[in-house]
Scaffold this active site. Sequence first.
Site, PDB file in Angstrom:
ATOM      1  N   HIS A 366       0.827  -1.202   0.000  1.00 21.29           N
ATOM      2  CA  HIS A 366       0.000   0.000   0.000  1.00 21.29           C
ATOM      3  C   HIS A 366       0.860   1.249   0.000  1.00 21.29           C
ATOM      4  CE1 HIS A 366      -3.519  -2.436   1.757  1.00 21.29           C
ATOM      5  NE2 HIS A 366      -3.644  -2.284   0.458  1.00 21.29           N
ATOM      6  N   GLU A 606      -6.766  -6.199 -26.759  1.00 20.05           N
ATOM      7  CA  GLU A 606      -5.513  -6.584 -26.098  1.00 20.05           C
ATOM      8  C   GLU A 606      -5.253  -8.082 -26.191  1.00 20.05           C
ATOM      9  OE1 GLU A 606      -5.633  -5.289 -22.024  1.00 20.05           O
ATOM     10  OE2 GLU A 606      -7.614  -6.116 -21.670  1.00 20.05           O
ATOM     11  N   ASP A 630      -0.928  -5.412 -22.900  1.00 22.05           N
ATOM     12  CA  ASP A 630      -1.257  -6.834 -23.029  1.00 22.05           C
ATOM     13  C   ASP A 630      -1.171  -7.305 -24.473  1.00 22.05           C
ATOM     14  OD1 ASP A 630      -1.678  -7.922 -20.445  1.00 22.05           O
ATOM     15  OD2 ASP A 630      -3.386  -6.581 -20.241  1.00 22.05           O
ATOM     16  N   CYS A 677      -4.591   3.081 -25.187  1.00 22.58           N
ATOM     17  CA  CYS A 677      -4.475   3.476 -23.780  1.00 22.58           C
ATOM     18  C   CYS A 677      -3.366   2.740 -23.043  1.00 22.58           C
ATOM     19  CB  CYS A 677      -5.805   3.284 -23.053  1.00 22.58           C
ATOM     20  SG  CYS A 677      -6.309   1.573 -22.945  1.00 22.58           S
TER      21      CYS A 677
HETATM   22  C1  PEP Z   1      -3.022  -2.623 -21.501  1.00 19.36           C
HETATM   23  O1  PEP Z   1      -3.014  -3.843 -21.394  1.00 19.36           O
HETATM   24  O2  PEP Z   1      -2.376  -1.997 -22.376  1.00 19.36           O
HETATM   25  C2  PEP Z   1      -3.816  -1.794 -20.587  1.00 19.36           C
HETATM   26  C3  PEP Z   1      -3.968  -0.506 -20.770  1.00 19.36           C
HETATM   27  O3  PEP Z   1      -4.328  -2.381 -19.493  1.00 19.36           O
HETATM   28  P1  PEP Z   1      -3.500  -2.858 -18.202  1.00 19.36           P
HETATM   29  O4  PEP Z   1      -2.102  -2.292 -18.328  1.00 19.36           O
HETATM   30  O5  PEP Z   1      -4.232  -2.332 -17.036  1.00 19.36           O
HETATM   31  O6  PEP Z   1      -3.535  -4.336 -18.323  1.00 19.36           O
HETATM   32 MG    MG Z   2      -4.482  -4.875 -20.208  1.00 28.71          MG
END
Ligand code: PEP
Ligand code: MG
Length: 765
Positions: A366, A606, A630, A677
């Site tokens: 945390h 992803e 991912d 993202c």
């Molecule tokens: C990703 O996989 O690019 C993503 C934005 O999600 P996370 O990093 O939370 O798996």
């Molecule tokens: Mg992801």
Amino acid sequence: MQKLILTLKHLFQESAVAPNAKARVEGIVSQVRSAMEVAVCSLYLVNERGLLTLVATEGLNPASVGKIQLPIGRGLVGRIAETKHPLNVLSASADPHFVYFPDSGEEIYEAFLGAPVVHAGELVGVLVVEQKERRKFTEEEESFLVTVAAQLGSTAPTEFQTETEAGAQAGATSGSLTRRVRGIAGAPGVGIGNALLLSDTMDLMTVSDAPTNDVEGEIGLFRDAVQATLQEFAESQKKIAESVSSDVADIFTIYEMLLQGPDLTSTAETHIKSGKNAATALRIAVSHYSSRFEEMEDEYFQARGEDIRNLGNRVYARLRNITPPTIKEGEKVVLVGGLVSISDIAEFPVEQLAGIVSRDGSSLSHTAVVAKALGLPAVMGVGHVGEIPQGEVVIVDGYQGQIFLRPAQSVLDEFRRLIFNESSLARELSKLKEFPAETTDGHRVQLFANTGLLADITPGLTHGAEGIGLYRTEIPFIVHGSFPSEDEQVAVYRSVLEAYAKMPVYMRTLDVGGDKPLPYFPFQEENPALGWRGVRFTLDNSVIFMTQIRAMLRAAAGHPNLNIILPMIGSVHEMEAFSELLNSALEQLSEEGFPVCRPRVGIMAEVPASIAILHFLSGKIDFVSIGSNDLTQYLLAVDRNNSRVANLFDHIHPAVLQAVEEILIRSRAIGVPVSVCGEMAADPCAALLLLGLGIENLSMSAFSIPRIKWLIRSVSREEAREQLALAKQCPHPEEIREQVSDFLVSKGLSRLFEPAQGPVETKVS
Ligand code: PEP
Ligand code: MG
């Protein structure tokens, strides 16, 4: 040979429990010498100046440790380093490569066998055995040494290297040299401040047994201390709720529950009643409950053991009437402790904190979560760093997960330059806040923020985010002590939607599993990245899922800016199952009288399979958001969290660029917009190529927005297309990177590449 095999098996098990890196390498060297029945075993590691340095020996003069240094290519050891090949020599002194170091005691040894120590393809050292009589070592002996060297290479040899070097240097020059200590990157950033030692004065575990004759009196003292600690928590909770966010402050609720719950306190009181004084009884109870957690395999639960020990230290401090240390006005401090806690952080004004160094703890602690939210660099798990005098200058490098003690002026200057560059660039770029992210030939890109804590909300707005491109709902779930209720979730989601009213908010449904275990819902899997995560988990736990969907819909009443993203979609079935749940949530809520409306819904692209099914999703989704983290992991078959293969993880690999292009083509065909993202969006080289591919929405951490906006405003879309065309001709990610970064430098953007990596090493992530 049997003995050698057995030794091999135990060698690394034993070395793993050594108290520090120095003891670890010394243990290995000593065991190899006795297993092979040789006179000498020595380990050389390549230091920062590229010299092979003797870091441990059994058989040579111990005073030579740290002193024998030779360049790659020189001597028998240097020859092994150069060729990366073992060397088995009958008579070392007769070999033309032999180099003699006076006072080493090596001159009497003839038989010589050495093997290179290699990590991720890079030579990091050489392991050597020697014997007096002239002889060739047997094939079995050679293969044993090669195996030990290979194992050494695979087990974080740089930690051995930096710690042992530090030890050797400190010994040789009594403290005048910079000492670097490796830990775990807890929160990014670099900070310099005076060490403020915390828990060393109140380490409950150091309390020795003491009896009492006054049971009633000790119980009274104990209860008062518990009450005072609860009071302290309530105050800290208030402070942190004001400076961070209420969801982080909720962590104190876990502490309070632990302290008010019957187990810990009644165990302690039972021990007082059996004649132990309050401190002893507290130590026994805390050690009993914390070790129960620490013995669990799951890292999250191990971290909760930490919480209990931290709690114990707090109560103990109260028992001894110790109040937390204070700092001078304007002084910048680095909090250093065995277990720096959230309440420690809350004790001090955030603007006076330069960083956090914690002997124990992990990036899941945390403490690390809160440090990130506050923008404080943190290094966790540095182990026994030895004496750090109160007030000594410490550099915290949260990018690389390392700290520098007794920094030499040159090191200090370098890090000051880094901090200055980071903040001056940030200051300059803040002027861009009011300007759009538009290329020089008029193409507009929207820049959104990725968030997860309420604490991230303000930085997003102050850095000019045009919405939230990814709200990771698992973070409030992870920092909570149990599944948050529907009402609790409504409150969190509503505050996000309100803060960004009139801007789009893309809220992702719970993406737990994989590397994001849910504390109160543990499960073990052989291969978690390919297992029960994302929408696979939530669809199977439809009660939890339904609660979350209902909470999102209720929060969106009066806030029509909600967009729901589904993580890890790999089949049309999953999408259909979600649509059913969404329909039924909408129905239920309208029957219950809530004013709900259907949000826009999209998927994370992803899982590579999602690309092939995009056209089947026509009419079922409103947008696609590329999760490049991912997507890269699954396309390249490279675990995003495994440091051994980190050098293979690159989102500008041709396979990823092609996949992104395919997603764009297929999404256009079904008429839905695409955003990115994952971390790719914040990587300047990748962002330029994405621009060339025609991406119009990028989402990233708030702190990256001004940099990417600067990039976009400095180039034309046409130039980005040209760079993309060149990149498509190139099979090697590193060459693509070189080509694109040369281009960006030619556009005056070299400062985009400077600071974040830190001056000491390049981070591969
Ligand atoms: C990703 O996989 O690019 C993503 C934005 O999600 P996370 O990093 O939370 O798996
Ligand atoms: Mg992801």
